[in-house]
Design a protein around this motif. Structure first.
Motif, PDB file in Angstrom:
ATOM      1  N   SER A   1      -1.432   4.752 140.070  1.00  0.00           N
ATOM      2  CA  SER A   1      -2.010   5.763 140.428  1.00  0.00           C
ATOM      3  C   SER A   1      -3.181   6.422 141.216  1.00  0.00           C
ATOM      4  O   SER A   1      -3.865   6.207 141.825  1.00  0.00           O
ATOM      5  CB  SER A   1      -1.249   7.201 140.569  1.00  0.00           C
ATOM      6  N   LEU A   2      -3.547   5.568 140.085  1.00  0.00           N
ATOM      7  CA  LEU A   2      -5.256   6.532 139.781  1.00  0.00           C
ATOM      8  C   LEU A   2      -6.308   4.858 140.428  1.00  0.00           C
ATOM      9  O   LEU A   2      -7.277   4.830 140.338  1.00  0.00           O
ATOM     10  CB  LEU A   2      -5.647   6.613 138.525  1.00  0.00           C
ATOM     11  N   GLU A   3      -5.426   3.182 140.176  1.00  0.00           N
ATOM     12  CA  GLU A   3      -5.490   2.083 140.394  1.00  0.00           C
ATOM     13  C   GLU A   3      -7.198   2.176 139.853  1.00  0.00           C
ATOM     14  O   GLU A   3      -7.819   2.051 139.922  1.00  0.00           O
ATOM     15  CB  GLU A   3      -6.509   2.147 142.357  1.00  0.00           C
ATOM     16  N   ILE A   4      -6.641   2.341 138.106  1.00  0.00           N
ATOM     17  CA  ILE A   4      -7.819   2.202 137.202  1.00  0.00           C
ATOM     18  C   ILE A   4      -8.532   0.661 137.086  1.00  0.00           C
ATOM     19  O   ILE A   4      -9.569   0.665 137.521  1.00  0.00           O
ATOM     20  CB  ILE A   4      -6.880   2.035 135.454  1.00  0.00           C
TER      21      ILE A   4
ATOM     22  N   LEU B   1     -13.217  -2.286 138.660  1.00  0.00           N
ATOM     23  CA  LEU B   1     -14.183  -3.752 139.483  1.00  0.00           C
ATOM     24  C   LEU B   1     -15.379  -2.597 140.402  1.00  0.00           C
ATOM     25  O   LEU B   1     -16.293  -3.093 140.673  1.00  0.00           O
ATOM     26  CB  LEU B   1     -13.180  -4.027 140.106  1.00  0.00           C
ATOM     27  N   GLU B   2     -14.870  -1.898 140.669  1.00  0.00           N
ATOM     28  CA  GLU B   2     -15.855  -1.153 142.128  1.00  0.00           C
ATOM     29  C   GLU B   2     -17.450  -0.545 140.534  1.00  0.00           C
ATOM     30  O   GLU B   2     -18.084  -0.856 141.746  1.00  0.00           O
ATOM     31  CB  GLU B   2     -15.363   0.066 142.241  1.00  0.00           C
ATOM     32  N   ILE B   3     -17.091   0.151 139.984  1.00  0.00           N
ATOM     33  CA  ILE B   3     -18.053   0.440 138.473  1.00  0.00           C
ATOM     34  C   ILE B   3     -18.703  -0.764 138.547  1.00  0.00           C
ATOM     35  O   ILE B   3     -19.521  -0.242 138.869  1.00  0.00           O
ATOM     36  CB  ILE B   3     -17.551   0.853 137.419  1.00  0.00           C
ATOM     37  N   SER B   4     -18.578  -1.572 138.073  1.00  0.00           N
ATOM     38  CA  SER B   4     -18.877  -2.995 138.026  1.00  0.00           C
ATOM     39  C   SER B   4     -19.746  -4.330 139.087  1.00  0.00           C
ATOM     40  O   SER B   4     -20.825  -3.978 139.178  1.00  0.00           O
ATOM     41  CB  SER B   4     -18.244  -4.088 138.033  1.00  0.00           C
ATOM     42  N   ASN B   5     -19.462  -3.223 140.473  1.00  0.00           N
ATOM     43  CA  ASN B   5     -19.736  -3.820 141.641  1.00  0.00           C
ATOM     44  C   ASN B   5     -21.338  -2.795 142.154  1.00  0.00           C
ATOM     45  O   ASN B   5     -21.664  -3.226 142.291  1.00  0.00           O
ATOM     46  CB  ASN B   5     -18.809  -3.880 142.946  1.00  0.00           C
TER      47      ASN B   5
ATOM     48  N   SER C   1     -18.338   9.463 139.091  1.00  0.00           N
ATOM     49  CA  SER C   1     -16.872  10.082 139.308  1.00  0.00           C
ATOM     50  C   SER C   1     -16.553   9.079 139.159  1.00  0.00           C
ATOM     51  O   SER C   1     -15.414   9.642 138.418  1.00  0.00           O
ATOM     52  CB  SER C   1     -17.286   9.891 140.276  1.00  0.00           C
ATOM     53  N   ASN C   2     -16.736   7.796 139.052  1.00  0.00           N
ATOM     54  CA  ASN C   2     -15.674   6.842 138.371  1.00  0.00           C
ATOM     55  C   ASN C   2     -15.057   6.506 137.079  1.00  0.00           C
ATOM     56  O   ASN C   2     -14.363   6.496 136.553  1.00  0.00           O
ATOM     57  CB  ASN C   2     -15.813   5.541 139.655  1.00  0.00           C
ATOM     58  N   LYS C   3     -16.838   6.778 136.748  1.00  0.00           N
ATOM     59  CA  LYS C   3     -17.007   6.134 134.932  1.00  0.00           C
ATOM     60  C   LYS C   3     -16.168   7.686 134.651  1.00  0.00           C
ATOM     61  O   LYS C   3     -15.057   7.268 133.543  1.00  0.00           O
ATOM     62  CB  LYS C   3     -18.281   6.529 134.511  1.00  0.00           C
ATOM     63  N   LYS C   4     -16.124   8.627 135.026  1.00  0.00           N
ATOM     64  CA  LYS C   4     -15.904   9.762 134.141  1.00  0.00           C
ATOM     65  C   LYS C   4     -14.073   9.667 134.543  1.00  0.00           C
ATOM     66  O   LYS C   4     -13.441   9.830 133.395  1.00  0.00           O
ATOM     67  CB  LYS C   4     -15.945  11.318 135.292  1.00  0.00           C
ATOM     68  N   LEU C   5     -13.478   9.238 135.175  1.00  0.00           N
ATOM     69  CA  LEU C   5     -11.684   8.712 135.854  1.00  0.00           C
ATOM     70  C   LEU C   5     -11.555   8.262 134.928  1.00  0.00           C
ATOM     71  O   LEU C   5     -10.498   8.301 133.901  1.00  0.00           O
ATOM     72  CB  LEU C   5     -12.013   8.763 137.304  1.00  0.00           C
TER      73      LEU C   5
END
Length: 363
Positions: free
Chosen positions: A20-23, A28-32, A58-62
């Motif tokens: 559900s969180l699409e981890i 991948l988004e963080i890397s890009n 925000s993505n890193k925290k999650l």
């Protein structure tokens, strides 16, 4: 066996969160996006660059929180295997269950606050209802409650505008809560709050009922563009009241902005120009909130299932006599620990509200 079911449920919740969180997608988004930040042109557009950096953080925290939950669940599974072999006891299992449950609940709660505006800072307005002194005092009590909640949850709080009561308390106050998820947490506070108590202002010690309205809207960031017609803006200036230095009461630093039926007042700063700039930001935030509500009302399938939250609808009772009780009328959640609630311990009330809302919307 209860312990076996608890372990099984927690492991499944972790698996569900991964999906559900699409981890994988977020990693991948963080890397890009981190790769984009290495470009020499990245900071040519500072507003976009700041938004990208904010998304990364925000993505890193999650992801970090999810990995922490996954690790705790794996430790629980290993401990349970030891338990089956007689090498661990029930207390050790229960301690690990509690630890994992706490992490999971935090992530699931944040996942509920997934709307674009939930992440934003918030503006909260309190207005006293009919009842004069009683309502003004109740509004002041509510202000203290929200201030203490904000302090306990590490939000930066600014008092934007304040109108004192004629005798005690406040007629109205506008507060800004700066920090992530401030609006997401506070948006459910919209509505009328009712107090029942023995009045300290009544010599006959009679029971009184007081009302105050709370209105919350998101404070938009620079990344959100809102069109404002300059020709429709009418500015008024006035002298601020209350404390704030010699300049406040002698110079017309307070500003009042009128725009298509909306009225924004700001006395936060001693500078009229800064107050005008802040008033414009508040206006754009109000316009954003209005547009957000229009989108909400278009979701007919959801709208028929959920109770509308609108100005004037009573959402919560605070009873201090003849017994002590705080009850949320939307969720049915109640607590007899009125003192803790009035001292800013609101997270259980807020969390229950969003858990119920989420269940309604997904049913």
């Amino acid at each position: 066996m209860v312990i076996q079911e608890q372990v099984k449920e927690i492991v499944q919740r972790v698996k569900d969160l991964y999906s559900s969180l699409e981890i994988e997608k977020k990693q991948l988004e963080i890397s890009n996006e981190e790769e984009k930040t290495t470009s020499s042109y990245f900071w040519n557009d500072p507003i976009h660059a700041k938004q990208v950096m904010k998304n990364i953080q925000s993505n890193k925290k999650l992801v970090k929180k999810y990995l922490k939950a996954k690790c705790a669940a794996e430790e629980l599974q290993v401990l349970y295997d030891f338990f089956k072999e007689g090498e661990a006891n029930v207390k050790e299992i229960e301690k690990q269950v509690e630890k994992t449950e706490k992490i999971l609940s935090y992530i699931e709660y944040k996942h509920i606050l997934s709307e674009e505006e939930d992440l934003l800072s918030a503006v909260l307005q309190i207005s006293s209802g009919a009842g004069g002194t009683e309502s003004c005092d109740w509004s002041n009590m509510l202000m203290r409650m929200y201030l203490m909640w904000g302090q306990k949850n590490n939000y930066k709080i600014t008092k934007i505008h304040h109108v004192p009561g004629d005798i005690v308390g406040i007629k109205s106050v506008t507060l800004e809560f700066e920090g992530e998820y401030a609006f997401g947490y506070l948006k459910g506070e919209n509505g009328v709050h009712r107090l029942v108590r023995i009045s300290p202002f009544d010599s006959n010690a009679k029971r009184h009922t007081s009302f105050a309205s709370v209105y919350v809207y998101p404070l938009i960031s620079d990344s959100i563009e809102i069109e404002v017609k300059s020709s429709d803006i009418v500015w008024e200036t006035f002298r601020s009241s209350g404390t704030g230095g010699q300049n406040v009461n002698k110079v017309e630093t307070g500003v009042r902005l009128r725009y298509q039926g909306l009225i924004i007042e700001n006395t936060e700063s001693r500078s009229q120009q800064r107050n005008k700039e802040k008033a414009l930001q508040l206006l754009k935030s109000r316009l954003f909130e209005i547009e957000m509500q229009k989108r909400l009302y278009k979701r007919e399938a959801i709208e028929t299932k959920k109770k509308k939250i609108k100005w004037g609808s009573q959402i919560r009772n605070y009873i201090m006599h003849p017994y002590k009780l705080v009850k949320d009328l939307r969720t049915g959640y109640e607590t007899s620990d009125v003192d803790s609630v009035m001292n800013g311990e609101l997270n259980d009330l807020l969390k229950k509200s969003y858990m119920v809302k989420s269940a309604i919307q997904t049913s």
